[in-house]
Motif scaffolding. Sequence first.
Motif, PDB file in Angstrom:
ATOM      1  N   ALA A 259      25.497  40.823 129.682  1.00 53.47           N
ATOM      2  CA  ALA A 259      26.608  41.706 129.304  1.00 53.47           C
ATOM      3  C   ALA A 259      26.130  43.119 128.997  1.00 53.47           C
ATOM      4  N   GLU A 260      24.934  43.258 128.481  1.00 53.34           N
ATOM      5  CA  GLU A 260      24.441  44.585 128.122  1.00 53.34           C
ATOM      6  C   GLU A 260      24.295  45.491 129.334  1.00 53.34           C
ATOM      7  N   ASP A 261      23.876  44.922 130.460  1.00 50.45           N
ATOM      8  CA  ASP A 261      23.730  45.752 131.664  1.00 50.45           C
ATOM      9  C   ASP A 261      24.985  45.746 132.532  1.00 50.45           C
ATOM     10  N   GLY A 262      26.073  45.150 132.035  1.00 47.11           N
ATOM     11  CA  GLY A 262      27.343  45.199 132.746  1.00 47.11           C
ATOM     12  C   GLY A 262      27.567  44.087 133.745  1.00 47.11           C
ATOM     13  N   THR A 263      26.628  43.136 133.874  1.00 51.96           N
ATOM     14  CA  THR A 263      26.809  42.038 134.817  1.00 51.96           C
ATOM     15  C   THR A 263      27.946  41.117 134.391  1.00 51.96           C
ATOM     16  N   MET A 264      28.108  40.931 133.092  1.00 50.70           N
ATOM     17  CA  MET A 264      29.144  40.061 132.542  1.00 50.70           C
ATOM     18  C   MET A 264      29.936  40.828 131.493  1.00 50.70           C
ATOM     19  N   HIS A 265      31.211  40.500 131.357  1.00 48.94           N
ATOM     20  CA  HIS A 265      32.038  41.174 130.354  1.00 48.94           C
ATOM     21  C   HIS A 265      31.577  40.766 128.952  1.00 48.94           C
ATOM     22  N   PRO A 266      31.495  41.715 128.009  1.00 57.08           N
ATOM     23  CA  PRO A 266      31.023  41.385 126.653  1.00 57.08           C
ATOM     24  C   PRO A 266      31.835  40.283 125.975  1.00 57.08           C
ATOM     25  N   PHE A 267      33.140  40.237 126.217  1.00 52.16           N
ATOM     26  CA  PHE A 267      33.976  39.193 125.601  1.00 52.16           C
ATOM     27  C   PHE A 267      33.543  37.813 126.088  1.00 52.16           C
ATOM     28  N   ILE A 268      33.354  37.670 127.398  1.00 47.16           N
ATOM     29  CA  ILE A 268      32.944  36.377 127.965  1.00 47.16           C
ATOM     30  C   ILE A 268      31.545  36.020 127.478  1.00 47.16           C
ATOM     31  N   ALA A 269      30.638  36.983 127.469  1.00 47.41           N
ATOM     32  CA  ALA A 269      29.261  36.715 127.062  1.00 47.41           C
ATOM     33  C   ALA A 269      29.179  36.257 125.607  1.00 47.41           C
ATOM     34  N   SER A 270      30.023  36.823 124.745  1.00 47.68           N
ATOM     35  CA  SER A 270      29.982  36.474 123.326  1.00 47.68           C
ATOM     36  C   SER A 270      30.544  35.088 123.061  1.00 47.68           C
ATOM     37  N   TRP A 271      31.522  34.664 123.851  1.00 52.78           N
ATOM     38  CA  TRP A 271      32.239  33.417 123.577  1.00 52.78           C
ATOM     39  C   TRP A 271      31.815  32.256 124.462  1.00 52.78           C
ATOM     40  N   ILE A 272      31.015  32.490 125.510  1.00 51.05           N
ATOM     41  CA  ILE A 272      30.769  31.445 126.497  1.00 51.05           C
ATOM     42  C   ILE A 272      30.055  30.235 125.907  1.00 51.05           C
ATOM     43  N   SER A 273      29.045  30.442 125.055  1.00 56.53           N
ATOM     44  CA  SER A 273      28.321  29.301 124.488  1.00 56.53           C
ATOM     45  C   SER A 273      29.206  28.479 123.564  1.00 56.53           C
ATOM     46  N   THR A 274      30.076  29.149 122.789  1.00 52.23           N
ATOM     47  CA  THR A 274      30.992  28.435 121.902  1.00 52.23           C
ATOM     48  C   THR A 274      32.046  27.688 122.700  1.00 52.23           C
ATOM     49  N   VAL A 275      32.550  28.302 123.760  1.00 50.90           N
ATOM     50  CA  VAL A 275      33.565  27.660 124.593  1.00 50.90           C
ATOM     51  C   VAL A 275      32.990  26.437 125.308  1.00 50.90           C
ATOM     52  N   ILE A 276      31.722  26.499 125.702  1.00 47.43           N
ATOM     53  CA  ILE A 276      31.091  25.344 126.341  1.00 47.43           C
ATOM     54  C   ILE A 276      30.965  24.182 125.360  1.00 47.43           C
ATOM     55  N   MET A 277      30.672  24.488 124.092  1.00 49.70           N
ATOM     56  CA  MET A 277      30.540  23.442 123.087  1.00 49.70           C
ATOM     57  C   MET A 277      31.883  22.853 122.668  1.00 49.70           C
ATOM     58  N   LEU A 278      32.981  23.586 122.867  1.00 50.69           N
ATOM     59  CA  LEU A 278      34.303  23.116 122.432  1.00 50.69           C
ATOM     60  C   LEU A 278      34.712  21.804 123.108  1.00 50.69           C
ATOM     61  N   PRO A 279      34.707  21.683 124.442  1.00 54.03           N
ATOM     62  CA  PRO A 279      35.082  20.392 125.049  1.00 54.03           C
ATOM     63  C   PRO A 279      34.124  19.268 124.678  1.00 54.03           C
ATOM     64  N   LEU A 280      32.833  19.601 124.454  1.00 49.64           N
ATOM     65  CA  LEU A 280      31.891  18.572 124.020  1.00 49.64           C
ATOM     66  C   LEU A 280      32.276  18.027 122.656  1.00 49.64           C
ATOM     67  N   GLY A 281      32.674  18.917 121.743  1.00 49.26           N
ATOM     68  CA  GLY A 281      33.111  18.475 120.423  1.00 49.26           C
ATOM     69  C   GLY A 281      34.370  17.631 120.486  1.00 49.26           C
ATOM     70  N   VAL A 282      35.330  18.028 121.323  1.00 45.39           N
ATOM     71  CA  VAL A 282      36.573  17.250 121.460  1.00 45.39           C
ATOM     72  C   VAL A 282      36.275  15.866 122.031  1.00 45.39           C
ATOM     73  N   TRP A 283      35.421  15.814 123.053  1.00 45.23           N
ATOM     74  CA  TRP A 283      35.094  14.537 123.693  1.00 45.23           C
ATOM     75  C   TRP A 283      34.339  13.610 122.742  1.00 45.23           C
ATOM     76  N   LEU A 284      33.360  14.156 121.991  1.00 48.26           N
ATOM     77  CA  LEU A 284      32.609  13.332 121.048  1.00 48.26           C
ATOM     78  C   LEU A 284      33.493  12.826 119.920  1.00 48.26           C
ATOM     79  N   THR A 285      34.403  13.675 119.437  1.00 50.15           N
ATOM     80  CA  THR A 285      35.327  13.251 118.379  1.00 50.15           C
ATOM     81  C   THR A 285      36.230  12.122 118.871  1.00 50.15           C
ATOM     82  N   TYR A 286      36.699  12.231 120.100  1.00 49.96           N
ATOM     83  CA  TYR A 286      37.541  11.162 120.673  1.00 49.96           C
ATOM     84  C   TYR A 286      36.742   9.874 120.807  1.00 49.96           C
ATOM     85  N   ARG A 287      35.504   9.941 121.312  1.00 48.71           N
ATOM     86  CA  ARG A 287      34.695   8.736 121.481  1.00 48.71           C
ATOM     87  C   ARG A 287      34.370   8.091 120.145  1.00 48.71           C
TER      88      ARG A 287
END
Length: 454
Positions: A400-428
């Motif tokens: 994101a710093e060099d403009g390859t990715m939007h700063p909003f996406i870069a800041s939230w991508i790791s948290t968003v990836i963990m979100l479905p994992l948390g939902v799936w583990l909670t369901y299991r």
Amino acid sequence: MFIFVLQTIWLYISELAGKDLDIWVVLKFLWYVSPRLIPLVLPLTVLVTSLMVFGSFAEKYEFAAMKSTGISLQRAMRSLTVFILLLALTAFFFANNVIPYSEYKWQNLRRNIAHVSPSMVIAEGQFSQIGDNFNIKVGEKSGDRDQFLHDVVIHQKKPDRPNGNYNVTIADNGELASEEGSNTLSLILKDGYYYDEVITKDVNKQRRQPFVKSYFEEYTINIDLTEFNNTDVDKENELSNHNMYNLSELFVEIDSLSKGYTRDIKMFSDNMYYRSGVAKFNDDLVKSRLVPDTVQSVLDIYKPRQQSNVLSMALNNVRGTLQSINAKKTEFQIKTKRINKHEIALHEKYVLAFAVIILFFVGAPLGAIIRKGGMGLPMVVAVLLFLTYHFIGIFAKNSAEDGTMHPFIASWISTVIMLPLGVWLTYRATTDQGIFDIDSFLQRIGKLFGKKEE
């Protein structure tokens, strides 16, 4: 927290060692640097503790006892969920208020420490800066006070030419001489050369890189240490970067930087347009396909030798324009990177709060599923999950710093990836299912090979 503080000491030991600093100054340095470690420490702490606690509950059949009395996993997690929500809210206010203040105090103290006791800073095999005008490198030091220097290289800046090391002094030997309590450090050099780059306004002469060279048997450089020996480590300096702003300040700064960036681009584009000379031509003529013929007819006015000069001037103008564009391209890249860093700092304040919540809902059900508490397997699993989360965020932010990715996406991508994992583990976990049903998988494999044998 202790591990990350040790890492900080390892990273900045060169700035603290050899300065004769008071122990309270070192402790103050660590105290101010500690809050900036919270965005790393807190999510990992929540993940590890939730895994250990719920894994211990499951290992000791505490959840089985709860379910036998009608208490579900959601109800068992209710009080901790409320605590995690409060912790996330606290983390947000901490990131918005405490971390920017501590970042300013830390950077301020770091700058002041850099000016303490410069006579002790000269290290072997590397350039050591003394003040703003001297960079000294020595191959070896000797003597009871390390006062004798060998293979000395000095880069010196001049007040009238601050941008660049135009003066280079090389000596075989040197000696540091200074009386006790004196504010002057004398550097006595022996058997060396002095190089001084000559700056001229003539471009053709400057391309030859002219310089003055002189040999000396003994040469003394006196360095005034008054300003440095009187350095106050608590002095307030004028510092500013994206990590020192809270939300309201970041919004104002991002808006100001964005408007300035847009204005600079417009001014540069207008300047290039008028510099090209296109504005002098009639719009209809410029849009016409007969422009090459028109240019040829203009050239026909001049003699062949003059035509060559005209074309040569045109090529030089084009080359100059391309150089200006390339220089501005680098400048705009730096400005874009600065804006992106401010936007990343803005989103990170929100990301920290959500990361605490999401990683709790990853660690707690995962601990209930693996049914292992303590410092063994849960610690390994938690560290692996956190490293995955952390490295995804690091790579995204660098992009994101060099403009390859939007700063909003870069800041939230790791948290968003963990979100479905948390939902799936909670369901299991709430449906008493494992992460992977090995028995069912083996039965299917067995049936598959059984059909083939028939």
